[in-house]
Enzyme design. Structure first.
Site, short mmCIF file in Angstrom:
data_model
loop_
_atom_site.label_atom_id
_atom_site.label_comp_id
_atom_site.label_asym_id
_atom_site.label_seq_id
_atom_site.Cartn_x
_atom_site.Cartn_y
_atom_site.Cartn_z
N GLU A 1 30.55 116.08 13.96
CA GLU A 1 31.13 115.69 12.32
C GLU A 1 29.80 114.27 12.34
O GLU A 1 29.34 113.62 13.14
CB GLU A 1 32.33 114.40 12.82
CG GLU A 1 33.09 115.13 13.67
CD GLU A 1 34.94 114.01 13.43
OE1 GLU A 1 34.99 113.75 12.81
OE2 GLU A 1 34.98 113.19 14.87
N ARG B 1 34.51 117.91 29.65
CA ARG B 1 33.72 117.17 28.81
C ARG B 1 32.70 116.49 30.14
O ARG B 1 32.76 116.36 31.40
CB ARG B 1 33.80 115.77 27.88
CG ARG B 1 34.36 114.83 28.03
CD ARG B 1 35.04 114.21 27.11
NE ARG B 1 34.02 113.03 26.47
CZ ARG B 1 34.65 112.43 25.27
NH1 ARG B 1 35.47 112.62 24.33
NH2 ARG B 1 33.27 112.52 24.67
N LYS C 1 31.18 105.46 19.82
CA LYS C 1 30.16 105.10 18.17
C LYS C 1 31.27 104.59 17.89
O LYS C 1 30.55 103.60 17.01
CB LYS C 1 30.70 106.84 16.95
CG LYS C 1 30.79 108.06 17.62
CD LYS C 1 31.24 109.13 15.85
CE LYS C 1 30.83 110.16 17.07
NZ LYS C 1 31.02 111.89 15.75
#
Length: 728
Positions: free
Chosen positions: A252, A467, A477
């Protein structure tokens, strides 16, 4: 013995501790003297536990017993009231062995009479708490208060910690559910036990990769849904791709990539490369509120910096019209409907069924067209898909209204597709064979298959892997944006962060990051690693690629008295001492040089191998050994210059150590989170470019920062050396 035990217990020692102390005759004798002196000062009053603990600790650490009564007096009169002050006092006495002490200088050195106000604590914490916060996402108070205590050396630790906790809460708000989640077990990598040297990520993955389906054989994957048209769609897919493996990396564009993304990049691009396939860089640009040009640019830069070239750069927005047309088709097929439930009603897992779920198809088509034409307010209506996800969430949203201009399409659209709707369809459009994503998307696998099959389009296979997380790092973020907006960090490339742009600025080579990802490997379980394991990979690469230079971070002037005033010679220094064939550079050597302050001690200590008034030291590469003749101090009693003589190393006994030095150096700035130092470096680095990397001998690895100018170089400390310079 019973009397001695009682005496020791009277100052707060436990009975067991008192008896253990009696086993050491020298300690027992000194402690008794200290207690007697304390009682003499107190009269009839007893020694309280705090003072008693300080007395005991002082006696166990004091080397010069002639100072016993001196320190006892300071403890009993409550001029020294903390372990921190006691340590400073002992260090001062150790470095000032002379008989007549300057009491004022002593009291200044150990904080006697210093009062730190709450206002000072508040101001200092506001400035400093963020510096350690960056490295410790879930341990805010502990790490931040350490920095604050450094700045406010004599402040009450509890007050400092309370202020730190309060300001962190104000800065980032209460901890979220994700913050409070139990963290997974940390797995440590041991190079001596792993057989991964020199292997790429995919070379290690052969075993796992064998489980992956071959292009066109999607149906062999467990859980893959086969429809009557599946084989025809797969046949058409093979005709269009020629059986080629196709992957994609779909970030993104609302933030900068971090170390976790490096694993995803290596896996997606690496798997395609290992199978002679291709990998797309696809921007998932479906949320215009958070997308900026700088993120698009930085993401592509980081992918290419890691050594990968996308087959094509695509955007979800490339397909907005096709995605809209497919949504209309989904409604027509009876698999989607327009819903008027508000956003807050759709949150959580116990969402009540929509009363509009069975609304007529024609009605939903008309309302969806009105959504497209901007006839509803934001949040008033959504398009929802008729399906239940693996986590139990019912009817996920496919389209929502946002009156925000899009970065690429401007005002063309006021409705935007969600991830759950967009991702699998863009994979289908690009004929992706292996949709590789992290484990948190496993709950969306069923919706991935469902939507492709509901629209009767080619359905790729989604594969999930664990992950990569690093402990003590902030990669959220939301949190990084907060830190940037409040000025705690300069931007996403602040060297204290673990974004890829920040790691590049700090000097991490891309090969080291790729090697780290290879060593971590790909597993189904989430992997949490310590930052020092990444730093070990950095050292391995830089040891072979970073040329050596000499620098001193805290300079001490040294004048060589037996050299002429205009003495000047050139010293050749190998760029890589272990392989001198790789080149060398020349540095000047003159009557005046500079060494590290820590490489000289006025008082000799056991095990210290560098320069003292009675111990010579060698100068690296120069062929000289220097011996102290005179120590010059400033008005505050601090050593500011040494006068020495030098002799050829061939003519004297080999010294115990060799130290770095500089002569006629360049002045530079060295950034080492969270400190900035004005340092000196040899002239061989004068023409270096941004991101050039060096090993400053005996200090660490450093990289040229983009803030460097033609007048002054700025270096970031990348990592320290493996060895502790204090032991060389």
């Amino acid at each position: 013995m019973a009397d001695a035990v009682s005496i020791f217990m009277s100052i707060g020692l436990s009975e067991q501790k008192a008896k253990e102390t009696l086993k050491n005759e020298a300690l027992t004798s000194t402690l008794k003297k200290a207690i007697e002196q304390a009682q003499g000062l107190l009269g009839s009053a007893s020694v309280d536990k705090t003072a008693g603990t300080l007395l005991y600790n002082m006696v166990t650490r004091l080397k010069d017993t002639n100072r016993l009564s001196f320190l006892t007096e300071y403890i009993i009169t409550q001029k020294i009231t903390s372990e921190l002050q006691l340590s400073a006092a002992l260090d001062f006495l150790k470095s000032h062995p002379q008989e007549n002490l300057d009491r004022l200088e002593f009291e200044t050195a150990c904080g006697v009479g210093v009062v730190v106000t709450p206002e000072q604590i508040e101001d200092a914490v506001r400035t400093l708490h963020s510096l350690r916060l960056l490295w410790c996402e879930n341990r805010f108070g502990l790490c931040s208060s350490g920095e604050a205590r450094t700045a406010l050396k004599w402040a009450d630790g509890k007050i400092v910690k309370n202020e730190v906790d309060m300001q962190v809460l104000h800065l980032l708000g209460p901890k979220t559910e994700a913050d409070l989640e139990k963290k997974p077990k940390v797995y440590f990598y041991c190079p001596c036990e792993a057989n991964t040297e020199g292997k790429s990520l995919m070379e290690q993955l052969r075993g796992e990769a064998l489980k992956f389906h071959k292009p066109g054989e999607n149906y062999k994957t467990e859980g893959y849904v086969v429809t009557p048209n599946t084989m025809n769609l797969l046949k058409k897919h093979l005709e269009e791709t020629g059986g080629q493996v196709r992957t994609r990396f779909p970030p993104e564009p609302n933030g900068i990539l971090h170390i976790g993304h490096a694993k995803a990049i290596n896996f997606n691009f690496g798997f395609a490369k290992a199978n002679n396939g291709i990998c797309f860089l696809r921007y998932d640009d479906t949320n215009p509120e958070k997308e900026e040009e700088k993120y698009f640019t930085a993401i592509r830069e980081m992918v290419e910096w890691l050594g990968y070239k996308p087959y094509a750069v695509t955007h979800a927005s490339d397909n907005f019209q096709l995605l809209y047309d497919l949504a209309v088709d989904l409604i027509r097929r009876g698999h989607a409907y327009v819903c008027h439930q508000r956003g807050e009603e759709l949150k959580g897992h116990n969402v009540p069924p929509s009363p509009w779920r069975e609304r007529p198809v024609e009605e939903s088509l008309i309302l969806f067209d009105r959504m497209r034409k901007g006839m509803f307010a934001e949040g008033e209506v959504t398009l929802r898909m008729k399906m239940v996800m693996e986590d139990g969430k019912m009817d996920p949203v496919a389209y929502r209204i946002k009156y925000t201009p899009h970065h690429r399409t401007g005002d063309t659209w006021c409705i935007y597709p969600t991830y759950d709707y967009t991702h699998c369809l863009c994979d289908s459009i690009e004929n992706i064979t292996h949709s590789l994503c992290t484990k948190e998307f496993q709950s969306r696998r069923s919706s991935y298959f469902w939507l492709c099959n509901a629209l009767d389009v080619y359905c790729p296979v989604q594969w999930e892997y664990g992950r990569l997380n690093l402990t003590y790092t902030v990669v959220s973020k939301r949190k990084i944006i907060k830190l940037v907006e409040t000025g705690i960090v300069r931007d996403w490339d602040d060297p204290r962060l673990f974004t890829l742009t920040a790691l590049r600025r700090r000097g991490f080579p891309p090969q080291a990051i790729n090697n780290f990802c290879a060593r971590v490997g790909v597993t189904v379980a989430q992997t949490t690693m310590e930052p020092h394991l990444l730093e070990a990979c950095v050292r391995e690469v830089l040891n072979d690629t970073a040329p050596r230079a000499m620098a001193v971070l805290e300079p001490l002037k040294v004048t060589i008295t037996n050299l002429p005033t205009n003495a000047q010679k050139e010293v050749r220094v190998p760029d890589f001492p272990a392989n001198e064939a790789k080149g060398s550079h020349v540095v000047p050597f003159s009557k005046t040089i500079f060494i590290e302050k820590s490489d000289f001690r006025e008082v000799m200590e056991k095990g210290y191998k560098r320069l003292t008034p009675d111990q010579p030291v060698g100068l690296r590469h120069a062929g000289y050994v220097i011996s102290v003749q005179r120590v010059i101090k400033d008005g505050c009693g601090n050593v500011c210059e040494l006068e020495v003589t030098c002799a050829s190393s061939d003519s004297v006994e080999k010294p115990k150590a060799f130290i770095q030095w500089v002569s006629d150096p360049l002045q530079c700035e060295v950034l080492s989170h969270p400190h900035s130092l004005s340092a000196l470096v040899d002239r061989s680095v004068g023409k270096s470019k941004v991101f050039d990397k060096f090993q400053f001998e005996r200090v660490g690895y450093f990289s040229v920062d983009p803030d460097s100018t033609s007048e002054k170089l700025v270096f970031n400390r990348t990592v320290t050396l493996k060895e502790d310079p204090g032991k060389i």
